[in-house]
Design a protein around this motif. Structure first.
Motif, PDB file in Angstrom:
ATOM      1  N   GLN A 176      -0.832  -6.376  -0.271  1.00 50.35           N
ATOM      2  CA  GLN A 176      -1.499  -5.512  -1.293  1.00 50.35           C
ATOM      3  C   GLN A 176      -0.592  -4.403  -1.297  1.00 50.35           C
ATOM      4  O   GLN A 176      -0.277  -3.701  -0.300  1.00 50.35           O
ATOM      5  CB  GLN A 176      -2.657  -5.180  -0.858  1.00 50.35           C
ATOM      6  N   SER A 196      -0.308  -1.894  -3.387  1.00 48.18           N
ATOM      7  CA  SER A 196      -0.471  -0.536  -3.657  1.00 48.18           C
ATOM      8  C   SER A 196      -1.487  -0.024  -2.341  1.00 48.18           C
ATOM      9  O   SER A 196      -2.468  -0.297  -2.388  1.00 48.18           O
ATOM     10  CB  SER A 196      -1.205  -0.452  -5.030  1.00 48.18           C
ATOM     11  N   PRO A 197      -0.964   1.051  -1.858  1.00 44.07           N
ATOM     12  CA  PRO A 197      -1.706   1.543  -0.757  1.00 44.07           C
ATOM     13  C   PRO A 197      -2.971   2.246  -1.143  1.00 44.07           C
ATOM     14  O   PRO A 197      -4.001   2.274  -0.468  1.00 44.07           O
ATOM     15  CB  PRO A 197      -0.772   2.386   0.124  1.00 44.07           C
ATOM     16  N   SER A 198      -2.867   2.779  -2.444  1.00 45.42           N
ATOM     17  CA  SER A 198      -3.921   3.651  -2.877  1.00 45.42           C
ATOM     18  C   SER A 198      -3.939   3.436  -4.452  1.00 45.42           C
ATOM     19  O   SER A 198      -3.025   3.176  -5.091  1.00 45.42           O
ATOM     20  CB  SER A 198      -3.651   5.041  -2.516  1.00 45.42           C
ATOM     21  N   LEU A 237      -7.447  -3.909  -8.606  1.00 45.90           N
ATOM     22  CA  LEU A 237      -6.906  -4.204  -7.381  1.00 45.90           C
ATOM     23  C   LEU A 237      -6.137  -5.598  -7.422  1.00 45.90           C
ATOM     24  O   LEU A 237      -6.807  -6.632  -7.639  1.00 45.90           O
ATOM     25  CB  LEU A 237      -7.816  -3.969  -6.320  1.00 45.90           C
ATOM     26  N   CYS A 276      -3.272  -8.327  -5.465  1.00 47.06           N
ATOM     27  CA  CYS A 276      -3.202  -9.107  -4.209  1.00 47.06           C
ATOM     28  C   CYS A 276      -2.299 -10.391  -4.549  1.00 47.06           C
ATOM     29  O   CYS A 276      -2.209 -10.911  -5.374  1.00 47.06           O
ATOM     30  CB  CYS A 276      -4.290  -9.542  -3.416  1.00 47.06           C
ATOM     31  N   THR A 322      -6.141  -1.643   0.070  1.00 51.17           N
ATOM     32  CA  THR A 322      -5.816  -0.417  -0.947  1.00 51.17           C
ATOM     33  C   THR A 322      -7.047   0.402  -0.946  1.00 51.17           C
ATOM     34  O   THR A 322      -8.501   0.270  -0.992  1.00 51.17           O
ATOM     35  CB  THR A 322      -5.536  -1.254  -2.220  1.00 51.17           C
TER      36      THR A 322
END
Lengths: 115, 112
Positions: B6, B8-10, B21, B23, B106
């Motif tokens: 993933q 995008s951490p945030s 979101l 993946c 995320t």
């Protein structure tokens, strides 16, 4: 219908002590999985057990870690001679018998801190 | 070897808008994919899943899309609500392994 139960929720151990983490699966579930989450990381598979059998322990460190799921009672994850790097959240999950094992239901976790 | 990623951490989204979101995975043997939601100090909660024989699965406000050729899946939440603020984990498995491989997560924040 109670969910997956884990205790203790928080556990503090000094380096060199033993840690015992307990997990009671959901009623009717016969498969138990243990995962570890290090800070800022995802969950990493450790071991998969059925009653009295270890099915897959490919994620378990080779030393100091062991797991069991006896015929009676909860599943136990045991860490001997803990070190600082063992500090993490340990999650147990369970799934019912049959093909539904994909959908694993998680407990609240045990947060282990090694000082 | 991170088999599920993933990147995008945030993610921050305004309330009422769509949250997406993402993946990615590398193991072509994976045949089942799941999304879990996690609040602080709690265990992950199962949200929605999809088998590799499908390309879309919908459950209320949540829809998961699978693109096998790209080895990519996404979770759409619409409309986003403040209670959706949590960490979302993508996970994958295959019938032979019976274990879940998780992405890093995320952190989704829904702003009022």
């Amino acid at each position: 219908n109670a969910g997956v139960m884990q205790n203790p929720r928080h556990l503090v151990r000094r380096r060199g002590q033993e840690a015992r983490l307990r997990c009671s699966p959901m009623k009717g579930h016969s498969h138990v999985y243990w995962y570890r989450q290090l800070p800022e990381e995802g969950l990493k598979f450790m071991v998969y057990l059925q009653k009295e059998n270890i099915i897959d322990e490919s994620g378990m460190p080779k030393e100091r870690f062991s797991a069991e799921f006896p015929k009676e009672g909860p599943s136990i994850l045991r860490i001997q001679q803990v070190v600082r790097g063992d500090s993490a959240a340990y999650f147990c999950a369970s799934s019912p018998p049959g093909q539904a094992f994909y959908e694993q239901y998680f407990g609240p976790g045990t947060r282990l801190t090694v000082t | 070897d991170q088999q599920v990623k993933q990147n995008s951490p945030s993610l921050s989204v305004q309330e009422g808008r769509i949250s997406i979101l993402n993946c990615d995975y590398t193991n072509s043997m994976f045949d089942y994919f799941l999304w879990y939601k996690k609040y602080p100090a709690e265990g992950p909660t199962f949200l929605i899943s999809i088998s590799s024989i499908k390309d879309k699965n919908e459950d209320g406000r949540f829809t998961v899309f699978l693109n096998k050729s790209a080895k990519h899946l996404s979770l759409h939440i619409v409309p986003s609500q403040p209670g959706d603020s949590a960490v979302y984990f993508c996970a994958a498995s295959n019938q032979g392994a019976q274990k879940l491989v998780f992405g890093q997560g995320t952190r989704l924040t829904i702003n009022p």
